[in-house]
Structure formats: structure tokens, C-alpha cells
Design a protein around this motif. Structure first.
Motif, PDB file in Angstrom:
ATOM      1  N   PHE A  72      46.805  13.075  64.206  1.00  0.00           N
ATOM      2  CA  PHE A  72      47.662  13.043  65.380  1.00  0.00           C
ATOM      3  C   PHE A  72      49.091  12.574  65.123  1.00  0.00           C
ATOM      4  CE2 PHE A  72      43.317  12.555  66.976  1.00  0.00           C
ATOM      5  CZ  PHE A  72      43.288  13.576  67.912  1.00  0.00           C
ATOM      6  N   LYS A  73      49.348  11.988  63.971  1.00  0.00           N
ATOM      7  CA  LYS A  73      50.695  11.486  63.692  1.00  0.00           C
ATOM      8  C   LYS A  73      51.466  12.418  62.774  1.00  0.00           C
ATOM      9  CE  LYS A  73      53.315   7.859  64.630  1.00  0.00           C
ATOM     10  NZ  LYS A  73      53.577   7.385  65.989  1.00  0.00           N
TER      11      LYS A  73
ATOM     12  N   ILE B 208      54.644  17.385  72.737  1.00  0.00           N
ATOM     13  CA  ILE B 208      53.779  16.793  71.706  1.00  0.00           C
ATOM     14  C   ILE B 208      53.432  15.352  72.062  1.00  0.00           C
ATOM     15  CG2 ILE B 208      53.734  15.944  69.324  1.00  0.00           C
ATOM     16  CD1 ILE B 208      55.206  18.439  68.498  1.00  0.00           C
ATOM     17  N   ILE B 209      54.442  14.579  72.444  1.00  0.00           N
ATOM     18  CA  ILE B 209      54.229  13.158  72.747  1.00  0.00           C
ATOM     19  C   ILE B 209      53.282  12.980  73.929  1.00  0.00           C
ATOM     20  CG2 ILE B 209      55.342  11.059  73.618  1.00  0.00           C
ATOM     21  CD1 ILE B 209      57.783  11.813  71.940  1.00  0.00           C
ATOM     22  N   ILE B 210      53.520  13.721  75.000  1.00  0.00           N
ATOM     23  CA  ILE B 210      52.692  13.575  76.207  1.00  0.00           C
ATOM     24  C   ILE B 210      51.257  14.024  75.952  1.00  0.00           C
ATOM     25  CG2 ILE B 210      52.334  14.398  78.572  1.00  0.00           C
ATOM     26  CD1 ILE B 210      55.377  14.515  78.857  1.00  0.00           C
ATOM     27  N   SER B 211      51.098  15.201  75.344  1.00  0.00           N
ATOM     28  CA  SER B 211      49.748  15.721  75.086  1.00  0.00           C
ATOM     29  C   SER B 211      48.998  14.827  74.111  1.00  0.00           C
ATOM     30  CB  SER B 211      49.825  17.154  74.550  1.00  0.00           C
ATOM     31  OG  SER B 211      50.598  17.216  73.363  1.00  0.00           O
ATOM     32  N   ARG B 212      49.669  14.348  73.064  1.00  0.00           N
ATOM     33  CA  ARG B 212      49.026  13.477  72.084  1.00  0.00           C
ATOM     34  C   ARG B 212      48.609  12.157  72.716  1.00  0.00           C
ATOM     35  NH1 ARG B 212      52.447  11.871  66.907  1.00  0.00           N
ATOM     36  NH2 ARG B 212      53.547  10.637  68.471  1.00  0.00           N
ATOM     37  N   TYR B 213      49.446  11.632  73.589  1.00  0.00           N
ATOM     38  CA  TYR B 213      49.142  10.355  74.236  1.00  0.00           C
ATOM     39  C   TYR B 213      47.854  10.443  75.053  1.00  0.00           C
ATOM     40  CZ  TYR B 213      49.483   6.363  77.387  1.00  0.00           C
ATOM     41  OH  TYR B 213      49.209   5.228  78.111  1.00  0.00           O
ATOM     42  N   PHE B 214      47.749  11.482  75.881  1.00  0.00           N
ATOM     43  CA  PHE B 214      46.576  11.587  76.756  1.00  0.00           C
ATOM     44  C   PHE B 214      45.308  11.958  75.987  1.00  0.00           C
ATOM     45  CE2 PHE B 214      49.891  11.938  80.031  1.00  0.00           C
ATOM     46  CZ  PHE B 214      49.404  10.985  80.921  1.00  0.00           C
ATOM     47  N   ILE B 215      45.455  12.768  74.937  1.00  0.00           N
ATOM     48  CA  ILE B 215      44.293  13.107  74.102  1.00  0.00           C
ATOM     49  C   ILE B 215      43.766  11.861  73.409  1.00  0.00           C
ATOM     50  CG2 ILE B 215      43.543  14.331  72.022  1.00  0.00           C
ATOM     51  CD1 ILE B 215      45.484  16.583  72.815  1.00  0.00           C
ATOM     52  N   LEU B 216      44.671  11.078  72.808  1.00  0.00           N
ATOM     53  CA  LEU B 216      44.269   9.862  72.116  1.00  0.00           C
ATOM     54  C   LEU B 216      43.739   8.804  73.079  1.00  0.00           C
ATOM     55  CD1 LEU B 216      47.104   9.523  69.463  1.00  0.00           C
ATOM     56  CD2 LEU B 216      44.680   9.908  69.019  1.00  0.00           C
TER      57      LEU B 216
ATOM     58  N   ILE C   5      40.165   9.827  73.785  1.00  0.00           N
ATOM     59  CA  ILE C   5      39.309   9.593  72.614  1.00  0.00           C
ATOM     60  C   ILE C   5      39.075   8.095  72.408  1.00  0.00           C
ATOM     61  CG2 ILE C   5      39.175   9.801  70.103  1.00  0.00           C
ATOM     62  CD1 ILE C   5      40.720  12.419  70.337  1.00  0.00           C
ATOM     63  N   SER C   6      40.130   7.291  72.566  1.00  0.00           N
ATOM     64  CA  SER C   6      39.995   5.844  72.358  1.00  0.00           C
ATOM     65  C   SER C   6      39.043   5.214  73.371  1.00  0.00           C
ATOM     66  CB  SER C   6      41.366   5.170  72.444  1.00  0.00           C
ATOM     67  OG  SER C   6      41.920   5.280  73.738  1.00  0.00           O
ATOM     68  N   ARG C   7      39.076   5.697  74.597  1.00  0.00           N
ATOM     69  CA  ARG C   7      38.138   5.188  75.601  1.00  0.00           C
ATOM     70  C   ARG C   7      36.712   5.609  75.275  1.00  0.00           C
ATOM     71  NH1 ARG C   7      41.134   5.945  81.505  1.00  0.00           N
ATOM     72  NH2 ARG C   7      42.716   4.301  81.199  1.00  0.00           N
ATOM     73  N   PHE C   8      36.569   6.825  74.809  1.00  0.00           N
ATOM     74  CA  PHE C   8      35.243   7.346  74.453  1.00  0.00           C
ATOM     75  C   PHE C   8      34.644   6.548  73.295  1.00  0.00           C
ATOM     76  CE2 PHE C   8      32.571  10.266  71.961  1.00  0.00           C
ATOM     77  CZ  PHE C   8      31.630  10.621  72.928  1.00  0.00           C
ATOM     78  N   LEU C   9      35.495   6.148  72.332  1.00  0.00           N
ATOM     79  CA  LEU C   9      35.030   5.395  71.160  1.00  0.00           C
ATOM     80  C   LEU C   9      35.104   3.882  71.374  1.00  0.00           C
ATOM     81  CD1 LEU C   9      36.760   7.487  68.337  1.00  0.00           C
ATOM     82  CD2 LEU C   9      34.355   7.549  69.000  1.00  0.00           C
TER      83      LEU C   9
ATOM     84  N   LEU D  78      42.769  -1.082  70.608  1.00  0.00           N
ATOM     85  CA  LEU D  78      43.429  -0.664  69.369  1.00  0.00           C
ATOM     86  C   LEU D  78      44.494   0.398  69.662  1.00  0.00           C
ATOM     87  CD1 LEU D  78      43.687  -0.542  66.264  1.00  0.00           C
ATOM     88  CD2 LEU D  78      41.826   1.131  66.279  1.00  0.00           C
ATOM     89  N   PHE D  79      44.148   1.343  70.528  1.00  0.00           N
ATOM     90  CA  PHE D  79      45.078   2.403  70.902  1.00  0.00           C
ATOM     91  C   PHE D  79      46.326   1.832  71.562  1.00  0.00           C
ATOM     92  CE2 PHE D  79      46.474   5.240  74.386  1.00  0.00           C
ATOM     93  CZ  PHE D  79      47.022   6.257  73.619  1.00  0.00           C
TER      94      PHE D  79
END
Length: 215
Positions: free
Chosen positions: A201-202, A104-112, A115-119, A124-125
Motif C-alpha cells: 500500500f505504500k 490514491i490517498i483517500i482510497s488507500r486510507y479507507f481500504i487500510l 483491513i486494520s479493523r478486520f485484523l 497500529l493503523f
């Protein structure tokens, strides 16, 4: 009867090794960077640590100091959850919980991170991850001696385990509430993204994990 006693003895053996390794990790962390460890652990106000080390544009979570912090956090959280769901605290159940949390931690980290780079919210991330990571470590340090007391003094006292879980959950909630409030207060435009981050995500992943483990 003999089989049950054998299982209990085996469980106590790996649990003793678990606590010893956790204690060694704390010692290694102190030796790797005494100043950073001291500010993080002994400073009442965590903002002192954040202001000193959150200035880095991108934290290296694979360096020895942060990697050991991550292992320690995973160990404590996994052990606590295993204690709640498995009365015997078997190593097999601990390993399962540990792997689920790690995924969960690894997958959530890379997904976020993507997304943070895209936005265009990479800064902030990084702030959220760094401060959340540091907060989890401080709470895990508090939980470590309490888990030690529980396991060797009140191993069958579910009320004590419930009290311990309540303290840790409250610490996590209050600590993260302060983090999100200060970030949103300093930058009001980030409020919406913080709420989205919390809901999607949290909170949701842990609800799914809890449901999976219980059922």
C-alpha cells in the motif's frame, strides 16, 4: 513565438497564486493552533509532537488544522511531480497529478482502515497514519522554500530540480524509516504487518503512478 510566451506567462500567473496560497495556508495553520504548529514545525525531535498528540484514539483529519495540512502536502508534492514531468509546469498537468494523488490517498486510507479493523490492528493503523501524515507535512514545509527558489531562480536548471527531489525523497525515506522502526521496536509483532503495508500500500501505488505519468 507569441503563443509560447503567452503560455509561459499564464503558467507563471497560476504558479504565483499557488505559492501565495501555500504561504497563506502556513499562516492560517499558525493562527488556528499556535502551540501545535510550533511543536510540529520548530521541534527538532518529532517524537515530542507525537507524544503530545498521538494519544488521541482517533485523529479527526477533517478539522481545519489537519485539513489545511493535507491541502498543503498535496500542493507541494503535486507541484514537485509536475515540475519533474512537465517543463512548462502547466496547470492542467498539475491538476491531473493532484487528482491522481488525492484518489490514491483517500482510497488507500479507507481500504487500510477496513483491513486494520478486520485484523484488530486499528491502533497500529492510527499510529502509522498520524506519524506519516505529520512527517509528510514537516518535509513539505522544508520543500516549500526550495521549490520557491527553484521556480524563481533556477527554473530551467534540471540539476537543481534533481537535487531538490533527492533531498525530499531522502527526507521522506529517512523519516518514515524512523517511524516504522520505532513502532516495530516497541511492538515486534507488528513488524510483519508494517512490511506488508509498505510493499502493498505504500510503495506499489506510487510505482504505478510514476509509470502512468511518465508513459
Amino acid at each position: 513565438m507569441f503563443e509560447v510566451e503567452k503560455i509561459i506567462k499564464l503558467n507563471q500567473d497560476w504558479i504565483s497564486i499557488f505559492f501565495l496560497l501555500s504561504l497563506l495556508i502556513i499562516g492560517f495553520l499558525k493562527n488556528i493552533d499556535k502551540k501545535k504548529f510550533g511543536i510540529l514545525v520548530y521541534s527538532i525531535n518529532s517524537e515530542k509532537y507525537f507524544s503530545s498528540y498521538a494519544k488521541e484514539k482517533q485523529t479527526n483529519y477533517l478539522n481545519p488544522f489537519n485539513l489545511l495540512k493535507m491541502i498543503f502536502i498535496l500542493n507541494i508534492i503535486s507541484f514537485l511531480l509536475t515540475s519533474i514531468i512537465d517543463e512548462l509546469i502547466s496547470f492542467e498537468k498539475f491538476r491531473t497529478v493532484y487528482l491522481i494523488i488525492l484518489i490514491i490517498i483517500i482510497s488507500r486510507y479507507f481500504i487500510l482502515k477496513y483491513i486494520s479493523r478486520f485484523l484488530n490492528l486499528a491502533n497500529l493503523f492510527e499510529q502509522l497514519v498520524f506519524k506519516s501524515f505529520s512527517s509528510y507535512f514537516r518535509i513539505s514545509l522544508l520543500a516549500f522554500p526550495l521549490l520557491l527558489i527553484y521556480n524563481y531562480t533556477f527554473p530551467t536548471n534540471f540539476n537543481f530540480l534533481f537535487f531538490l527531489s533527492f533531498i525530499i525523497a531522502s527526507g521522506i525515506f529517512i523519516g518514515h524509516l524512523r517511524i516504522y522502526y520505532k513502532i516495530a521496536y516497541n511492538k515486534s509483532s507488528s513488524f510483519f504487518y508494517i512490511i506488508l503495508y509498505l510493499c502493498a500500500f505504500k510503495i506499489t501505488p506510487w510505482l504505478l503512478v510514476s509509470d502512468y505519468i511518465i508513459n
